[in-house]
Design a protein around this motif. Structure first.
Motif, PDB file in Angstrom:
ATOM      1  N   ALA A 123       0.827  -1.211   0.000  1.00 20.28           N
ATOM      2  CA  ALA A 123       0.000   0.000   0.000  1.00 20.28           C
ATOM      3  C   ALA A 123       0.857   1.253   0.000  1.00 20.28           C
ATOM      4  CB  ALA A 123      -0.932  -0.012   1.212  1.00 20.28           C
ATOM      5  N   ALA A 124       1.940   1.238   0.777  1.00 19.06           N
ATOM      6  CA  ALA A 124       2.824   2.404   0.833  1.00 19.06           C
ATOM      7  C   ALA A 124       3.515   2.625  -0.518  1.00 19.06           C
ATOM      8  CB  ALA A 124       3.857   2.221   1.937  1.00 19.06           C
ATOM      9  N   ILE A 125       3.969   1.544  -1.146  1.00 18.25           N
ATOM     10  CA  ILE A 125       4.624   1.669  -2.451  1.00 18.25           C
ATOM     11  C   ILE A 125       3.640   2.181  -3.495  1.00 18.25           C
ATOM     12  CG2 ILE A 125       5.743   0.399  -4.321  1.00 18.25           C
ATOM     13  CD1 ILE A 125       6.926  -1.477  -2.190  1.00 18.25           C
ATOM     14  N   ARG A 126       2.426   1.636  -3.492  1.00 18.78           N
ATOM     15  CA  ARG A 126       1.420   2.087  -4.461  1.00 18.78           C
ATOM     16  C   ARG A 126       1.063   3.554  -4.247  1.00 18.78           C
ATOM     17  NH1 ARG A 126      -1.384  -2.984  -3.059  1.00 18.78           N
ATOM     18  NH2 ARG A 126      -0.833  -4.561  -4.624  1.00 18.78           N
ATOM     19  N   THR A 127       1.006   3.981  -2.990  1.00 17.20           N
ATOM     20  CA  THR A 127       0.620   5.361  -2.701  1.00 17.20           C
ATOM     21  C   THR A 127       1.634   6.348  -3.240  1.00 17.20           C
ATOM     22  OG1 THR A 127      -0.659   4.718  -0.742  1.00 17.20           O
ATOM     23  CG2 THR A 127       0.102   7.001  -0.854  1.00 17.20           C
ATOM     24  N   ILE A 128       2.922   6.123  -2.964  1.00 10.43           N
ATOM     25  CA  ILE A 128       3.919   7.076  -3.452  1.00 10.43           C
ATOM     26  C   ILE A 128       4.045   6.979  -4.977  1.00 10.43           C
ATOM     27  CG2 ILE A 128       5.840   5.498  -2.946  1.00 10.43           C
ATOM     28  CD1 ILE A 128       5.839   9.392  -2.967  1.00 10.43           C
ATOM     29  N   SER A 129       3.900   5.790  -5.552  1.00 10.50           N
ATOM     30  CA  SER A 129       4.007   5.687  -7.003  1.00 10.50           C
ATOM     31  C   SER A 129       2.811   6.347  -7.687  1.00 10.50           C
ATOM     32  CB  SER A 129       4.154   4.229  -7.446  1.00 10.50           C
ATOM     33  OG  SER A 129       3.022   3.467  -7.116  1.00 10.50           O
ATOM     34  N   ARG A 130       1.651   6.350  -7.030  1.00 11.80           N
ATOM     35  CA  ARG A 130       0.477   7.053  -7.569  1.00 11.80           C
ATOM     36  C   ARG A 130       0.787   8.544  -7.721  1.00 11.80           C
ATOM     37  NH1 ARG A 130      -5.352   7.390  -7.341  1.00 11.80           N
ATOM     38  NH2 ARG A 130      -5.539   5.232  -6.651  1.00 11.80           N
ATOM     39  N   PHE A 131       1.371   9.132  -6.660  1.00 13.50           N
ATOM     40  CA  PHE A 131       1.701  10.557  -6.727  1.00 13.50           C
ATOM     41  C   PHE A 131       2.828  10.814  -7.732  1.00 13.50           C
ATOM     42  CE2 PHE A 131      -0.338  10.596  -2.459  1.00 13.50           C
ATOM     43  CZ  PHE A 131      -1.315  11.547  -2.743  1.00 13.50           C
ATOM     44  N   ALA A 132       3.803   9.926  -7.768  1.00 15.95           N
ATOM     45  CA  ALA A 132       4.906  10.095  -8.718  1.00 15.95           C
ATOM     46  C   ALA A 132       4.394  10.055 -10.155  1.00 15.95           C
ATOM     47  CB  ALA A 132       5.958   9.018  -8.492  1.00 15.95           C
ATOM     48  N   ASP A 133       3.518   9.120 -10.446  1.00 14.69           N
ATOM     49  CA  ASP A 133       2.964   9.022 -11.799  1.00 14.69           C
ATOM     50  C   ASP A 133       2.158  10.267 -12.149  1.00 14.69           C
ATOM     51  OD1 ASP A 133       4.038   6.542 -12.428  1.00 14.69           O
ATOM     52  OD2 ASP A 133       2.277   5.423 -11.762  1.00 14.69           O
ATOM     53  N   ALA A 134       1.383  10.771 -11.194  1.00 18.43           N
ATOM     54  CA  ALA A 134       0.508  11.910 -11.465  1.00 18.43           C
ATOM     55  C   ALA A 134       1.286  13.209 -11.638  1.00 18.43           C
ATOM     56  CB  ALA A 134      -0.507  12.056 -10.336  1.00 18.43           C
ATOM     57  N   LEU A 135       2.403  13.359 -10.929  1.00 19.77           N
ATOM     58  CA  LEU A 135       3.085  14.643 -10.869  1.00 19.77           C
ATOM     59  C   LEU A 135       4.344  14.725 -11.728  1.00 19.77           C
ATOM     60  CD1 LEU A 135       2.622  15.310  -7.054  1.00 19.77           C
ATOM     61  CD2 LEU A 135       1.435  16.433  -8.940  1.00 19.77           C
ATOM     62  N   THR A 136       4.792  13.611 -12.259  1.00 15.71           N
ATOM     63  CA  THR A 136       5.952  13.630 -13.140  1.00 15.71           C
ATOM     64  C   THR A 136       5.500  13.953 -14.558  1.00 15.71           C
ATOM     65  OG1 THR A 136       7.065  11.969 -11.780  1.00 15.71           O
ATOM     66  CG2 THR A 136       7.915  12.309 -14.012  1.00 15.71           C
ATOM     67  N   PRO A 137       6.064  14.988 -15.205  1.00 12.17           N
ATOM     68  CA  PRO A 137       5.673  15.308 -16.580  1.00 12.17           C
ATOM     69  C   PRO A 137       5.773  14.087 -17.481  1.00 12.17           C
ATOM     70  CG  PRO A 137       7.099  17.027 -15.692  1.00 12.17           C
ATOM     71  CD  PRO A 137       7.099  15.908 -14.691  1.00 12.17           C
ATOM     72  N   SER A 138       4.819  13.956 -18.398  1.00 12.72           N
ATOM     73  CA  SER A 138       4.727  12.747 -19.217  1.00 12.72           C
ATOM     74  C   SER A 138       6.010  12.457 -19.974  1.00 12.72           C
ATOM     75  CB  SER A 138       3.550  12.862 -20.192  1.00 12.72           C
ATOM     76  OG  SER A 138       3.696  14.010 -21.024  1.00 12.72           O
ATOM     77  N   GLN A 139       6.701  13.508 -20.425  1.00 11.52           N
ATOM     78  CA  GLN A 139       7.931  13.294 -21.188  1.00 11.52           C
ATOM     79  C   GLN A 139       9.082  12.826 -20.309  1.00 11.52           C
ATOM     80  OE1 GLN A 139       6.416  16.150 -20.655  1.00 11.52           O
ATOM     81  NE2 GLN A 139       7.852  17.837 -20.257  1.00 11.52           N
ATOM     82  N   GLU A 140       8.923  12.949 -18.998  1.00 12.96           N
ATOM     83  CA  GLU A 140       9.975  12.535 -18.063  1.00 12.96           C
ATOM     84  C   GLU A 140       9.619  11.270 -17.286  1.00 12.96           C
ATOM     85  OE1 GLU A 140      10.809  15.803 -15.483  1.00 12.96           O
ATOM     86  OE2 GLU A 140      11.026  17.245 -17.121  1.00 12.96           O
ATOM     87  N   LYS A 141       8.376  10.840 -17.365  1.00 12.18           N
ATOM     88  CA  LYS A 141       7.915   9.709 -16.548  1.00 12.18           C
ATOM     89  C   LYS A 141       8.419   8.394 -17.126  1.00 12.18           C
ATOM     90  CE  LYS A 141       3.518   8.847 -16.511  1.00 12.18           C
ATOM     91  NZ  LYS A 141       2.083   9.026 -16.200  1.00 12.18           N
ATOM     92  N   PRO A 142       9.090   7.599 -16.327  1.00 12.33           N
ATOM     93  CA  PRO A 142       9.613   6.323 -16.837  1.00 12.33           C
ATOM     94  C   PRO A 142       8.516   5.270 -16.935  1.00 12.33           C
ATOM     95  CG  PRO A 142      10.095   6.516 -14.501  1.00 12.33           C
ATOM     96  CD  PRO A 142       9.458   7.812 -14.907  1.00 12.33           C
ATOM     97  N   ASP A 143       8.766   4.261 -17.736  1.00 17.93           N
ATOM     98  CA  ASP A 143       7.842   3.128 -17.783  1.00 17.93           C
ATOM     99  C   ASP A 143       7.867   2.368 -16.462  1.00 17.93           C
ATOM    100  OD1 ASP A 143       7.108   3.683 -20.418  1.00 17.93           O
ATOM    101  OD2 ASP A 143       8.735   2.452 -21.230  1.00 17.93           O
ATOM    102  N   THR A 144       9.043   2.343 -15.834  1.00 17.19           N
ATOM    103  CA  THR A 144       9.222   1.603 -14.588  1.00 17.19           C
ATOM    104  C   THR A 144       9.991   2.459 -13.602  1.00 17.19           C
ATOM    105  OG1 THR A 144       9.283  -0.493 -15.801  1.00 17.19           O
ATOM    106  CG2 THR A 144      10.147  -0.503 -13.552  1.00 17.19           C
TER     107      THR A 144
END
Length: 249
Positions: A123-144
């Motif tokens: 749950a903790a990993i999913r929570t921070i990755s949710r925010f990372a995915d939402a707030l990282t610009p699409s051109q900078e967001k990694p696949d993994t």
């Protein structure tokens, strides 16, 4: 005409957190805010999870000679909510990011399998990755996301304070950081400070209750935590946290 449904309480909380992270680069979340975010991602059986902090190995890599930190470590790949544990590996930071302990491979005991796969951990990993995915610009967001997870216990005694960030004010050399309070026993201080690129103070707060949390954009701010000291010198004194970092794979 169809009415647009109102955002749920969960969605409203996520939006508020994202807005503050975008504006400031960090957010302190008290437990009553953080708990619903984690429960949405499957948090259960907290007591079993928290009790695993009683079985951490001593960190023998402290260049200051301290023997006040215990820890376990694991790495994961996170992609679109899929969490995969990686083969155990050393933790490495350059001396640019950790002048005290950086520049070498540090092999810590592995987080136990039942804790690495525990609903609270996921749950903790999913929570921070949710925010990372939402707030990282699409051109900078990694696949993994390369995800590093640290169980920390900082111990204090009357003759030696415990230092959560012995390297001082710092960045971790990653993209995003989540610090989740597991518990405090018989300690004072442990104040988190956040600083801008000029290292001027932006804010401070203290993680005191289980599930209090801080989210940090590691590119935009520095962070540090003041030392902890015992309240009662005759009792064990310690501060337990979970730290999760995300960076480009």
């Amino acid at each position: 005409m169809t009415d647009t449904p109102l955002p749920s309480a969960f969605d409203q909380t996520v939006q508020r957190v994202e807005t503050i992270l975008e504006e400031k680069g960090f957010k302190f979340l008290q437990a009553d805010t953080m708990r619903p975010l984690l429960e949405h991602e499957g948090l259960t059986d907290w007591d079993t999870f928290a009790s695993s902090w009683n079985d951490l190995g001593l960190d023998l890599y402290m260049a200051d000679g301290g023997r006040y930190r215990r820890r376990r470590y694991a790495t994961f790949s996170v992609s679109n909510g899929l969490i995969t544990r990686k083969t155990h590996q050393p933790h490495y930071q350059s001396r640019d990011h950790n002048l005290l302990n950086g520049g070498i491979e540090r092999w810590f005991g592995a987080i136990e399998d039942n804790i690495a796969s525990h609903p609270a951990m996921l749950a903790a990993i999913r929570t921070i990755s949710r925010f990372a995915d939402a707030l990282t610009p699409s051109q900078e967001k990694p696949d993994t996301w390369h995800t590093e997870v640290h169980q920390f216990r900082i111990e204090a005694n009357p003759d030696s304070e415990g230092r959560p960030t012995p390297e001082g004010m710092h960045r971790d050399g990653v993209d995003w950081v989540l610090v989740l309070m597991i518990g405090r026993h018989n300690v004072e201080q442990g104040v988190t400070t956040i600083h801008d690129n000029q290292k001027d103070l932006l804010g401070s707060f203290t993680l005191t209750q289980p599930l209090d949390a801080a989210i940090v954009d590691d590119h935009r701010v520095y962070h540090g935590v003041t030392a902890v000291t015992p309240q009662n010198p005759d009792e064990p004194a310690y501060r337990d946290v979970l730290v999760i970092t995300l960076r480009h794979e």
